[in-house]
Design a protein around this motif. Structure first.
Motif, PDB file in Angstrom:
ATOM      1  N   SER A 193       0.845  -1.196   0.000  1.00  0.00           N
ATOM      2  CA  SER A 193       0.000   0.000   0.000  1.00  0.00           C
ATOM      3  C   SER A 193       0.877   1.240   0.000  1.00  0.00           C
ATOM      4  CB  SER A 193      -0.915   0.000   1.228  1.00  0.00           C
ATOM      5  OG  SER A 193      -0.139   0.156   2.407  1.00  0.00           O
ATOM      6  N   THR A 194       0.392   2.292  -0.602  1.00  0.00           N
ATOM      7  CA  THR A 194       1.162   3.521  -0.663  1.00  0.00           C
ATOM      8  C   THR A 194       0.225   4.721  -0.591  1.00  0.00           C
ATOM      9  OG1 THR A 194       2.861   4.703  -1.900  1.00  0.00           O
ATOM     10  CG2 THR A 194       1.136   3.642  -3.185  1.00  0.00           C
ATOM     11  N   PRO A 241       6.853  -0.909   7.155  1.00  0.00           N
ATOM     12  CA  PRO A 241       7.971   0.040   7.220  1.00  0.00           C
ATOM     13  C   PRO A 241       7.562   1.320   7.948  1.00  0.00           C
ATOM     14  CG  PRO A 241       6.993   0.087   5.042  1.00  0.00           C
ATOM     15  CD  PRO A 241       6.309  -1.034   5.789  1.00  0.00           C
ATOM     16  N   ILE A 242       8.547   1.983   8.534  1.00  0.00           N
ATOM     17  CA  ILE A 242       8.317   3.269   9.217  1.00  0.00           C
ATOM     18  C   ILE A 242       8.912   4.361   8.335  1.00  0.00           C
ATOM     19  CG2 ILE A 242       8.711   4.608  11.307  1.00  0.00           C
ATOM     20  CD1 ILE A 242       9.136   2.006  12.806  1.00  0.00           C
ATOM     21  N   PRO A 243       8.082   5.145   7.655  1.00  0.00           N
ATOM     22  CA  PRO A 243       8.616   6.203   6.784  1.00  0.00           C
ATOM     23  C   PRO A 243       9.175   7.359   7.610  1.00  0.00           C
ATOM     24  CG  PRO A 243       6.313   5.656   6.280  1.00  0.00           C
ATOM     25  CD  PRO A 243       6.622   5.065   7.607  1.00  0.00           C
ATOM     26  N   ASP A 300       2.300   5.570  12.479  1.00  0.00           N
ATOM     27  CA  ASP A 300       1.610   5.319  11.212  1.00  0.00           C
ATOM     28  C   ASP A 300       1.818   3.870  10.778  1.00  0.00           C
ATOM     29  OD1 ASP A 300       0.350   5.457   8.809  1.00  0.00           O
ATOM     30  OD2 ASP A 300       1.815   6.772   7.841  1.00  0.00           O
ATOM     31  N   TYR A 301       0.708   3.139  10.587  1.00  0.00           N
ATOM     32  CA  TYR A 301       0.759   1.747  10.134  1.00  0.00           C
ATOM     33  C   TYR A 301       0.056   1.584   8.775  1.00  0.00           C
ATOM     34  CZ  TYR A 301       2.120   0.626  14.929  1.00  0.00           C
ATOM     35  OH  TYR A 301       2.774   0.552  16.120  1.00  0.00           O
ATOM     36  N   LEU A 329      -4.794  -4.132  11.078  1.00  0.00           N
ATOM     37  CA  LEU A 329      -4.150  -5.243  10.358  1.00  0.00           C
ATOM     38  C   LEU A 329      -2.899  -5.695  11.089  1.00  0.00           C
ATOM     39  CD1 LEU A 329      -3.847  -7.081   7.870  1.00  0.00           C
ATOM     40  CD2 LEU A 329      -2.675  -5.183   6.722  1.00  0.00           C
ATOM     41  N   TYR A 330      -2.148  -4.753  11.619  1.00  0.00           N
ATOM     42  CA  TYR A 330      -0.928  -5.060  12.370  1.00  0.00           C
ATOM     43  C   TYR A 330      -1.239  -5.961  13.572  1.00  0.00           C
ATOM     44  CZ  TYR A 330       3.301  -4.069  15.146  1.00  0.00           C
ATOM     45  OH  TYR A 330       4.455  -4.171  15.893  1.00  0.00           O
ATOM     46  N   GLU A 331      -2.249  -5.577  14.360  1.00  0.00           N
ATOM     47  CA  GLU A 331      -2.614  -6.350  15.545  1.00  0.00           C
ATOM     48  C   GLU A 331      -3.171  -7.716  15.164  1.00  0.00           C
ATOM     49  OE1 GLU A 331      -2.038  -5.682  18.608  1.00  0.00           O
ATOM     50  OE2 GLU A 331      -1.223  -3.668  18.309  1.00  0.00           O
ATOM     51  N   GLN A 332      -4.006  -7.762  14.124  1.00  0.00           N
ATOM     52  CA  GLN A 332      -4.593  -9.046  13.716  1.00  0.00           C
ATOM     53  C   GLN A 332      -3.537  -9.993  13.166  1.00  0.00           C
ATOM     54  OE1 GLN A 332      -8.487  -9.282  11.849  1.00  0.00           O
ATOM     55  NE2 GLN A 332      -8.684  -7.035  11.958  1.00  0.00           N
ATOM     56  N   ALA A 333      -2.520  -9.445  12.503  1.00  0.00           N
ATOM     57  CA  ALA A 333      -1.438 -10.300  12.001  1.00  0.00           C
ATOM     58  C   ALA A 333      -0.706 -10.978  13.149  1.00  0.00           C
ATOM     59  CB  ALA A 333      -0.470  -9.469  11.163  1.00  0.00           C
ATOM     60  N   LEU A 334      -0.460 -10.243  14.226  1.00  0.00           N
ATOM     61  CA  LEU A 334       0.240 -10.814  15.376  1.00  0.00           C
ATOM     62  C   LEU A 334      -0.586 -11.903  16.048  1.00  0.00           C
ATOM     63  CD1 LEU A 334       1.795  -7.612  16.985  1.00  0.00           C
ATOM     64  CD2 LEU A 334       2.955  -9.353  15.633  1.00  0.00           C
ATOM     65  N   THR A 335      -1.868 -11.644  16.215  1.00  0.00           N
ATOM     66  CA  THR A 335      -2.730 -12.620  16.891  1.00  0.00           C
ATOM     67  C   THR A 335      -3.005 -13.843  16.019  1.00  0.00           C
ATOM     68  OG1 THR A 335      -4.686 -11.409  16.111  1.00  0.00           O
ATOM     69  CG2 THR A 335      -3.834 -10.866  18.298  1.00  0.00           C
TER      70      THR A 335
END
Length: 780
Positions: free
Chosen positions: A642-643, A670-672, A697-698, A723-729
């Motif tokens: 995504s961009t 990534p962290i821009p 920013d995620y 999405l970040y949290e769901q990926a971990l769980t």
């Protein structure tokens, strides 16, 4: 008449008497020939059978050998000759020994029979005895120094003031100097002196008698108190900390004879099965406790049968060890025990070959010994300094992570603290730092720490980094078989509390990033864990966009330089999710007209668009729409990134997207770097004065379609953070690190625009708040 009868009777008895004497003499001669010369006896027999001298010699020394000897498939006796000698080698062996071999007399271990009543016989009285025996083995190495004469007296005096003194004070072992009677070697509080009943025969080389007597003293005095024994000449320098570290990896219960390899010269071979190689005694050799223990009862025999002034001392000991232990010298291709053949080499020179050695021999004068000790002390001090910095950095990083993950501002590091123990079961929630190679030998560290967004590496960091790179290259060459001109790219690093440092090294071949090697360093033990090769997949960029945006032209110019004009540009795809107005006309759309111009210019690229219809704009919904619309390829691997419209990227980000995502395992967030509105547009420098990392920013992420769908359980995600949290769980890993190849231009946005969806308005307000707050910290 009586005299005549007596004479007749006497003559009658004399003849049998003489015959008996003659018979006895004949039997004596026959028996002499039988036992003294079996070859002559066999020549008298019919058939002329022969017995070789080697067989007779072998039977006389070791009758058990021929009873229990067994054959290998090749037919050679395992306990006999190792191999046949060549004619050239046999020519060097004296004629009297050409058929002799060393008899192998290894005693088998006794068979232990368990006493069924052992438990009833055990009483508390026995337990302290066994414990005291085990506690006696409290020291690692015993060092024995053989001083053959007073020629090395100046070195011996300095030895007791340098490395020998440091060794005793460390408490890791003991030391004794073995010297002939009458030599003036004084005993100190640190080093003991043991006088042997031998006469010096050579000024610099110990005799075999001296060696066997020293080993005998080790057997009687120290065999139960040390695990390994190191024996060296007095004109040697020993790096004892390195020797201790070397023995930490050895098993005292194995039969070990370790040293510098010496090939047996043909002129010194006296037996058909002489050792092909042996350990040199000059720079020192190591015997395990079990090897010395089995050799102890055989030392007297070895002193009698394997002593000579014209044979190398190591070869004599090698014959003894082969006969009674059936072992040979164990050696390494590295010069752990270095022999300086020609002259003394300066340890500070760039070509010094013994910087990693345990011992060096010979050291001819006091100046050389002092210079060596100074050099190795500097090495040890530098290593101690580096380790202090390393542990200090570990503590600092752990403190920072614990505070960020819910601790109080004044909390210190407490491992295993309740409330934080479960936070690190999934280690990838900890952000990685990025180390970029600027020039040859120059590095820049990018970190999300609250201080500087970038800084130069410290000296200790550079030492560790070089070691990490070396391990990564070796992993690629040995495990994955990738060879050639390998070079390292970016290195990622993080600290996991209770675990240690973790590294990811990007490797290049022919200036292309081909793989990532994972290296773990759990508190000073560094090892390569796994390798991830860069996949040959297409990177699909998705861009939600409002039709008619004036910033789309600027974005396409950036995208052309970063993605369209690079090598393998056909592996790049752009999918625009276009939010239109109710009066949308495809023919009049400036956005689509610009997109068509690039399609004509780069006809081999995939530039597509999706009509999101006339509804309020939402970046996250548009991204989810694109993920659903993209079809999986034949290998079920569709990589999506995504961009944003204001994103600035460099070609290097394409490689990072491939290396930092793993199909079925890992997503990349990534962290821009956010640039301030006061920053020069042409400046690419990452510094505190230019901006900050967008850690809040995620919304920018990369991952395979199947993994994103798996993380969300088939449902749409509400935001990038969701999405970040769901990926971990869901069991997926998440890779999150500062990305210097990705930045965002400063732009003001109206978060109350009626064309924005409510969720987008909320996201815009939170993002704007975080941006202005972070910028105010820098600008004040």
């Amino acid at each position: 008449m009586k005299p005549a009868r007596q004479n007749q009777r006497l003559g009658h008895n004399f003849l049998p008497f003489c015959a008996g004497i003659a018979c006895g003499i004949f039997i004596s001669i026959f028996l002499f020939l039988l036992f003294a010369s079996p070859a002559i006896f066999h020549q008298l027999l019919p058939g002329g059978g022969r017995v070789t001298d080697s067989d007779e010699y072998s039977r006389s020394l070791n009758p058990v050998q021929h009873e229990f000897g067994h054959k290998q498939p090749g037919g050679n006796d395992v306990l006999g000759v190792d191999r046949k000698l060549s004619q050239d080698e046999r020519a060097f062996i004296p004629s009297s020994n050409q058929n002799k071999s060393i008899p192998i007399q290894v005693q088998p271990d006794p068979i232990l029979v368990e006493d069924p009543a052992w438990e009833s016989k055990l009483s508390p009285v026995h337990i302290p005895g066994y414990l005291s025996q085990e506690l006696k083995l409290k020291k690692k190495v015993f060092v024995a120094i053989l001083n053959p004469s007073m020629a090395t007296a100046p070195i011996m005096k300095l030895l007791q003031k340098t490395w020998a003194k440091d060794w005793i004070h460390s408490g890791n072992g003991d030391m004794t100097i073995y010297t002939p009677m009458g030599s003036d070697v004084r005993q100190s509080s640190e080093v003991k002196v043991h006088h042997l009943s031998v006469l010096p025969k050579d000024a610099l080389v110990p005799s075999s008698t001296m060696l066997y007597q020293a080993l005998g003293d080790l057997c009687s005095q120290h065999i139960d108190t040390h695990q390994h024994f190191f024996i060296a000449n007095s004109n040697s320098y020993i790096n004892l900390p390195r020797l201790l570290n070397f023995t930490n990896h050895l098993d005292e219960m194995k039969l070990l004879w370790i040293g510098k390899k010496v090939i047996t010269a043909p002129a010194q071979k006296q037996f058909t099965n002489d050792p092909e190689l042996y350990c040199a005694t000059g720079p020192g050799f190591l015997l395990s406790r079990n090897a010395l223990q089995m050799l102890c009862p055989r030392l007297q025999t070895c002193q009698v049968e394997y002593s000579a002034d014209d044979v190398d001392l190591g070869l004599l000991l090698g014959r003894c060890l082969k006969r009674f232990l059936n072992i040979n010298c164990t050696y390494s291709e590295k010069d752990f025990f270095y022999e300086m053949v020609d002259h003394f080499l300066d340890p500070y020179s760039d070509t010094c070959p013994y910087k990693e050695s345990i011992s060096l021999h010979p050291v001819s004068d006091e100046n050389s010994l002092f210079k060596l000790h100074h050099f190795f002390l500097n090495q040890q001090l530098n290593e101690t300094k580096r380790m202090n910095e390393y542990y200090h950095n570990v503590i600092q990083n752990m403190d920072r992570v614990l505070v960020q993950e819910g601790g109080m501002a004044d909390d210190r590091l407490i491992l295993g603290r309740d409330g934080n123990a479960n936070r690190y079961q999934h280690g990838d929630v900890i952000t990685w730092d990025l180390i970029e190679s600027i020039n040859k030998g120059s590095y820049k560290l990018y970190t999300v720490d609250g201080g500087q967004p970038s800084r130069d590496l410290t000296f200790s960091d550079e030492i560790v980094l070089n070691k990490v790179k070396s391990i990564a290259k070796k992993q690629m060459e040995d495990t994955d078989g990738i060879r050639g001109r390998l070079s390292t790219g970016n290195v990622f690093r993080r600290v996991v509390p209770g675990v240690g440092y973790q590294y990811m090294v990007d490797l290049r071949k022919d200036n292309k990033e081909v793989a990532t090697v994972y290296v773990d360093q759990p508190y000073d033990r560094m090892q390569a864990v796994s390798t991830h090769l860069a996949p040959d997949v297409t990177v699909n960029f998705v861009l939600p966009l409002q039709d008619g945006s004036p910033y789309f032209k600027e974005f396409m110019q950036m995208f052309e330089q970063a993605c369209m004009s690079v090598e393998q540009a056909e592996k790049i795809s752009l999918l625009v999710i276009l939010y239109v107005s109710p009066s949308f006309d495809q023919q009049k759309s400036e956005t689509l007209s610009l997109l068509n111009l690039y399609k004509q210019k780069y006809h081999h690229l995939s530039l597509r668009w999706i009509n999101a219809q006339a509804k309020p704009y939402s970046h996250v919904e548009g991204t989810a729409m694109a993920i659903q619309a993209l079809h999986s390829d034949m290998n079920d691997k569709t990589l999506i990134c995504s961009t944003h419209l204001f994103t600035q990227m460099s070609p290097e980000f394409l490689h990072h997207a491939k290396l930092n995502t793993i199909h079925g395992e890992q997503l990349f967030f990534p962290i821009p770097f956010q640039r301030l509105n006061t920053t020069d547009e042409n400046s690419e420098e990452i510094s505190k004065s230019n901006g900050f990392w967008r850690t809040f920013d995620y919304s920018t992420f990369c991952g395979y379609k199947q993994d994103i769908t798996r993380a969300c359980g088939g449902e749409a995600f509400k935001s990038g953070a969701d999405l970040y949290e769901q990926a971990l769980t869901s069991g997926l890993d998440v890779f999150r690190a500062p990305e210097h190849a990705l930045s965002a231009k400063w732009h003001e946005r109206d978060c109350h625009d009626v064309h924005l969806a409510k969720s987008e308005q909320k996201f815009c307000g939170e993002m704007s708040k975080n941006l202005h707050l972070s910028a105010s910290v820098i600008l004040r």
